[in-house]
Design an enzyme around this catalytic site. Structure first.
Site, PDB file in Angstrom:
ATOM      1  N   SER A 154      42.384  32.323  47.760  1.00 49.08           N
ATOM      2  CA  SER A 154      42.727  33.540  47.039  1.00 49.08           C
ATOM      3  C   SER A 154      43.351  34.516  48.016  1.00 49.08           C
ATOM      4  O   SER A 154      42.939  34.607  49.178  1.00 49.08           O
ATOM      5  CB  SER A 154      41.486  34.178  46.420  1.00 49.08           C
ATOM      6  OG  SER A 154      41.762  35.500  45.969  1.00 49.08           O
ATOM      7  N   TYR A 167      32.855  36.309  45.956  1.00 49.21           N
ATOM      8  CA  TYR A 167      34.053  35.515  45.680  1.00 49.21           C
ATOM      9  C   TYR A 167      34.947  35.417  46.914  1.00 49.21           C
ATOM     10  O   TYR A 167      35.391  34.328  47.296  1.00 49.21           O
ATOM     11  CB  TYR A 167      34.818  36.153  44.524  1.00 49.21           C
ATOM     12  CG  TYR A 167      36.128  35.483  44.183  1.00 49.21           C
ATOM     13  CD1 TYR A 167      36.153  34.282  43.478  1.00 49.21           C
ATOM     14  CD2 TYR A 167      37.343  36.061  44.549  1.00 49.21           C
ATOM     15  CE1 TYR A 167      37.355  33.670  43.155  1.00 49.21           C
ATOM     16  CE2 TYR A 167      38.546  35.457  44.233  1.00 49.21           C
ATOM     17  CZ  TYR A 167      38.543  34.259  43.531  1.00 49.21           C
ATOM     18  OH  TYR A 167      39.749  33.661  43.224  1.00 49.21           O
TER      19      TYR A 167
END
Length: 263
Positions: A154, A167
Site C-alpha cells: 500500500s 494496516y
C-alpha cells in the site's frame, strides 16, 4: 537466443493463477484481466453469503467462464488455503504458476483505539495470510522450477498514516517479506515481487458515498498525474510481473500510484 526471447513474452496463455480475496476491487479486476489474457484463474474469498454472491457474479462476468474457479478459503487458515491450492491444481491439472496475495483488511482509527483483537486480525489476514499462501504454493513451484509470487502493499506503507497503524504496519511487513522470500527462493526459479497501489477507486468507496471530487482534488496535490486511478490502471502491473517478460525481476516493489511516491 530466439527461444529465450520468445519465452519472455507477455502472454499468460495456459498459466494457472491463484488470487486471494478477489471477488471485487483490485483483485476482481485482475481476475478479469488474466482470464482475458489466457490464464486459468482461481480466486478465493472469505466464506459468507455476501461474498458467495460476489464470487458468483465475478465468475459469470469473465470472458471465458471455463477458465475461472471460485474457491472458499479464509487466508488465515492453513487448512483452507492448502485445500484451495490442491483444488485449483486438480481442476486445471498442473501446479500453480502465479500466486497473488491480494486478500486484505483495513480500518481507520486513532492508533490508541485499535483493539488488540483488531490488530491481530489485520496482521493475520494481510501479513500472515501472505506467508500461508506462499507456503501452500511453494512446493509445486519448486517442483517445476518456476513460479511467480506477487504480494500487494500500500502507498500508505511509504507515507505512513496515523489513522491506520495496524494496516500500515502489515503492509510495511509485506515489503520486507517480499524481499526476504525473493532471496530465499531465487535459486529455485521463483520470483517474488510486490505491487503497491496508490489511491485506486474501488466499489466499496463508491458505495460508501465518498466525495469523489474532494478526493480527486486532494490526490492532485500529491500525485504527478492529475486523475484518479481506476482498477484498470493497475491490472497491467500484475500482468507484467506474472508474465515471462519480467523473469529477470525479483525482490522488487512496483509503485502504481500516479507518481505519488518516488524511489
Amino acid at each position: 537466443m530466439t527461444d529465450r526471447i520468445e519465452e519472455r513474452s507477455f502472454s499468460l496463455e495456459g498459466d494457472v493463477v491463484l488470487i486471494t480475496g478477489a471477488v471485487r476491487g483490485i483483485g476482481g479486476a485482475v481476475v478479469k484481466r488474466f482470464v482475458d489474457d489466457g490464464a486459468r484463474v482461481g480466486f478465493t474469498y472469505r466464506p459468507s453469503d455476501r461474498n458467495r454472491e460476489y464470487a458468483a457474479s465475478l465468475a459469470a462476468s469473465v470472458s471465458d467462464p471455463d477458465r475461472v474457479l471460485a474457491l472458499e478459503a479464509d487466508v488465515r487458515s492453513v487448512d483452507q488455503t492448502e485445500a484451495a491450492v490442491a483444488q485449483l491444481m486438480e481442476h486445471f491439472g498442473k501446479p500453480i504458476d502465479v500466486a497473488i496475495a491480494n486478500a486484505a483488511r483495513g480500518g481507520k482509527l486513532p492508533w490508541d483505539e485499535i483493539t488488540y483483537e483488531d490488530w491481530d486480525e489485520v496482521l493475520e489476514i494481510n501479513l500472515k495470510g501472505s506467508f500461508i499462501l506462499a507456503r501452500a504454493v511453494i512446493e509445486g513451484m519448486r517442483e517445476q522450477g518456476y513460479g511467480k509470487i506477487i504480494t500487494v502493499g500500500s502507498v500508505m506503507a511509504n507515507t505512513g498514516d496515523p489513522r491506520s497503524l495496524h494496516y500500515v504496519s502489515s503492509k510495511g511487513g509485506i515489503v520486507s517479506f517480499t524481499r526476504s522470500l525473493a532471496r530465499a527462493e531465487g535459486k529455485n526459479g521463483i520470483r517474488v515481487n510486490c505491487v503497491i497501489p496508490g489511491a485506486i477507486q474501488i466499489e466499496k468507496e463508491v458505495e460508501a458515498g465518498a466525495d469523489a471530487e474532494k478526493t480527486l482534488a486532494w490526490m492532485q496535490q500529491v500525485q504527478c498525474l492529475m486523475y484518479r486511478g481506476q482498477t484498470e490502471d493497475i491490472t497491467g502491473a500484475f500482468h507484467f510481473l506474472a508474465s515471462h517478460a519480467s523473469d529477470f525481476i525479483t525482490g522488487q516493489v512496483l509503485n502504481v500510484d500516479g507518481g505519488w511516491h518516488h524511489y
